[in-house]
Motif scaffolding. Sequence first.
Motif, mmCIF file in Angstrom:
data_model
loop_
_atom_site.group_PDB
_atom_site.id
_atom_site.type_symbol
_atom_site.label_atom_id
_atom_site.label_comp_id
_atom_site.label_asym_id
_atom_site.label_seq_id
_atom_site.Cartn_x
_atom_site.Cartn_y
_atom_site.Cartn_z
ATOM 1 N N UNK A 105 0.813 -1.226 0.000
ATOM 2 C CA UNK A 105 0.000 0.000 0.000
ATOM 3 C C UNK A 105 0.845 1.274 0.000
ATOM 4 N N UNK A 106 2.110 1.148 0.423
ATOM 5 C CA UNK A 106 2.978 2.338 0.455
ATOM 6 C C UNK A 106 3.573 2.646 -0.925
ATOM 7 N N UNK A 107 3.378 1.736 -1.893
ATOM 8 C CA UNK A 107 3.880 1.961 -3.252
ATOM 9 C C UNK A 107 2.964 2.923 -4.000
ATOM 10 N N UNK A 108 3.511 3.527 -5.064
ATOM 11 C CA UNK A 108 2.688 4.420 -5.886
ATOM 12 C C UNK A 108 1.692 3.579 -6.694
ATOM 13 N N UNK A 109 0.694 4.235 -7.247
ATOM 14 C CA UNK A 109 -0.338 3.527 -8.000
ATOM 15 C C UNK A 109 0.271 2.751 -9.177
ATOM 16 N N UNK A 110 1.232 3.383 -9.857
ATOM 17 C CA UNK A 110 1.890 2.774 -11.014
ATOM 18 C C UNK A 110 2.668 1.523 -10.595
ATOM 19 N N UNK A 111 3.413 1.644 -9.470
ATOM 20 C CA UNK A 111 4.205 0.513 -8.968
ATOM 21 C C UNK A 111 3.308 -0.656 -8.546
ATOM 22 N N UNK A 112 2.181 -0.312 -7.910
ATOM 23 C CA UNK A 112 1.227 -1.354 -7.478
ATOM 24 C C UNK A 112 0.689 -2.124 -8.687
ATOM 25 N N UNK A 113 0.406 -1.378 -9.751
ATOM 26 C CA UNK A 113 -0.105 -1.983 -10.979
ATOM 27 C C UNK A 113 0.940 -2.938 -11.581
ATOM 28 N N UNK A 114 2.211 -2.493 -11.587
ATOM 29 C CA UNK A 114 3.296 -3.318 -12.133
ATOM 30 C C UNK A 114 3.476 -4.603 -11.322
ATOM 31 N N UNK A 115 3.427 -4.456 -9.995
ATOM 32 C CA UNK A 115 3.594 -5.605 -9.101
ATOM 33 C C UNK A 115 2.437 -6.587 -9.294
ATOM 34 N N UNK A 116 1.219 -6.061 -9.414
ATOM 35 C CA UNK A 116 0.030 -6.910 -9.624
ATOM 36 C C UNK A 116 0.133 -7.695 -10.934
ATOM 37 N N UNK A 117 0.621 -6.997 -11.984
ATOM 38 C CA UNK A 117 0.772 -7.655 -13.289
ATOM 39 C C UNK A 117 1.816 -8.764 -13.216
ATOM 40 N N UNK A 118 2.920 -8.488 -12.525
ATOM 41 C CA UNK A 118 3.988 -9.484 -12.371
ATOM 42 C C UNK A 118 3.467 -10.695 -11.603
ATOM 43 N N UNK A 119 2.714 -10.417 -10.526
ATOM 44 C CA UNK A 119 2.154 -11.506 -9.699
ATOM 45 C C UNK A 119 1.198 -12.378 -10.520
ATOM 46 N N UNK A 120 0.357 -11.742 -11.330
ATOM 47 C CA UNK A 120 -0.607 -12.475 -12.161
ATOM 48 C C UNK A 120 0.111 -13.334 -13.202
#
Length: 262
Positions: free
Chosen positions: A127-142
Amino acid sequence: MEKVEVKELLEAGVHFGHLTRKWNPNMAPYIYMERNGIHIINLYKTAAKIEETSEALAKIAASGKKILFVATKKQAKDIVAEKAGAVNQPYITERWPGGMLTNFVTIRKAVKKMASIDRMKKDGTFNSLSKKERLQVDRLRAKLEKNLGSISDMTRLPGALFVVDIMREHIAIKEAQKLNIPIFAMVDTNSDPREVDYLIPSNDDASKSIDKILSIVTSAIADGLNERKAERSDKEGKAQKGEAKAKPAAKAEKAAVSEEEE
């Protein structure tokens, strides 16, 4: 172990091979006849090979080793995911990750990356990451989940490989051969049976045929796992009995020593 009925194999269409012009001559011993330009597999030989394969797979499962199922063709994906998942075995149904076996350390790192992303989400770091970083992490996880989620519990190299369509999964076959990992497979009339250690001559294109073969082999794996479970509980029971017997003996010894002291 599930009894193999030739009639059931026939009903599932296991006997249909490929067009005669596409055949591999090394499959000749398993071909019964040719009908309308298609090779027909000898189901009595298939039944014998299923029993041999099931026995070997049950032993591997009983030894505690994992059996990695590989099937990336459309008609096999869902069946393999369901059957292998039911007996808690790893499987690959998306694209085969190059180096999956020969470079297993790197693959394990990718699996650990999934676990670290999950930890980030639990401890609030995500949650402390920026919106863009969260999106990148979510894509990598998926992406990791799609390709490697089904092998996340495989912490070491598998004890065996079970393949549906050895021509399609030739990279997986080559990697297993390099590492001397036993290969079990459904082998159709267009493939070379010398590529594998245990073959089941069968139709590897029809979902009914794949479902039938997978049901039998996973049932054998379940038997092997149950045998391992029974052995473990037996050992634990014996250990507990040994402890129970040791306690009164120790008490008696202690009492004898205190009597001598008096």
